[in-house]
Write a protein that holds these residues in place. Structure first.
Motif, mmCIF file in Angstrom:
data_model
loop_
_atom_site.group_PDB
_atom_site.id
_atom_site.type_symbol
_atom_site.label_atom_id
_atom_site.label_comp_id
_atom_site.label_asym_id
_atom_site.label_seq_id
_atom_site.Cartn_x
_atom_site.Cartn_y
_atom_site.Cartn_z
ATOM 1 N N ARG A 80 0.838 -1.218 0.000
ATOM 2 C CA ARG A 80 0.000 0.000 0.000
ATOM 3 C C ARG A 80 0.863 1.254 0.000
ATOM 4 O O ARG A 80 0.582 2.214 -0.709
ATOM 5 C CB ARG A 80 -0.944 -0.018 1.188
ATOM 6 N N ARG B 202 2.396 1.710 -3.415
ATOM 7 C CA ARG B 202 1.442 2.246 -4.385
ATOM 8 C C ARG B 202 1.280 3.759 -4.233
ATOM 9 O O ARG B 202 1.225 4.490 -5.203
ATOM 10 C CB ARG B 202 0.096 1.559 -4.245
ATOM 11 N N ARG C 172 0.465 2.481 -9.182
ATOM 12 C CA ARG C 172 -0.108 1.137 -9.339
ATOM 13 C C ARG C 172 0.840 0.167 -10.042
ATOM 14 O O ARG C 172 0.942 -0.998 -9.674
ATOM 15 C CB ARG C 172 -1.427 1.269 -10.118
ATOM 16 N N GLN D 184 3.355 -1.272 -7.781
ATOM 17 C CA GLN D 184 2.726 -2.186 -6.839
ATOM 18 C C GLN D 184 2.500 -3.553 -7.493
ATOM 19 O O GLN D 184 2.719 -4.586 -6.871
ATOM 20 C CB GLN D 184 1.405 -1.615 -6.335
#
Length: 144
Positions: A27, A30, A35, A38
């Protein structure tokens, strides 16, 4: 003096706690890098999970077991790369598949003394928690 025995539930909780730490790191990643970073980091985690098994099997089991684990790791690695490159849903599904494979196989290896008794519940908790979180996060992203 005999070594301490880890109860299965404690091992399950440890796997769950480790998965929560990885989720927190994903998290943060990100938020900082986006994104795409991640997705590739999740892929690296799934790949590391798959690669641990042939190494462990080589150290504690027979050559046949090590070969079987290496072939399974190759399959999981392929699914991981496809997931990271094409469809992140595959990453979550790969972890859930790995959880089932791992739990079933490790139960049989535990009964033969090749795997520590705490390993199946630990891995099940880690793989399933992280896989379900990942799929839930993807579903949540799609609903936005």
């Amino acid at each position: 003096m005999q070594p301490a025995v880890t109860p299965p539930f404690a091992a399950f909780l440890a796997g769950f706690a480790l998965a929560l730490m990885v989720i927190l790191a994903l998290r943060v990643l990100r938020k900082r890098l986006g994104r795409g970073a991640q997705v590739w980091a999740m892929g690296a985690v799934v790949l590391a999970v798959a690669v641990i098994y042939p190494i462990r099997a080589h150290l504690v089991a027979s050559d046949e077991s090590a070969l079987m684990h290496a072939l399974a790791a190759g399959g999981f690695a392929l699914l991981t790369l496809l997931g990271a490159a094409l469809s992140p849903v595959l990453l979550g599904l790969t972890l859930l598949l790995h959880a089932g494979f791992d739990f079933a196989l490790d139960i049989s290896l535990t009964s033969r003394g090749l795997v520590a008794h705490w390993y199946p519940p630990f891995c099940l908790a880690f793989d399933a928690t992280l896989g379900l979180w990942w799929l839930g996060a993807l579903f949540k992203d799609r609903r936005k």
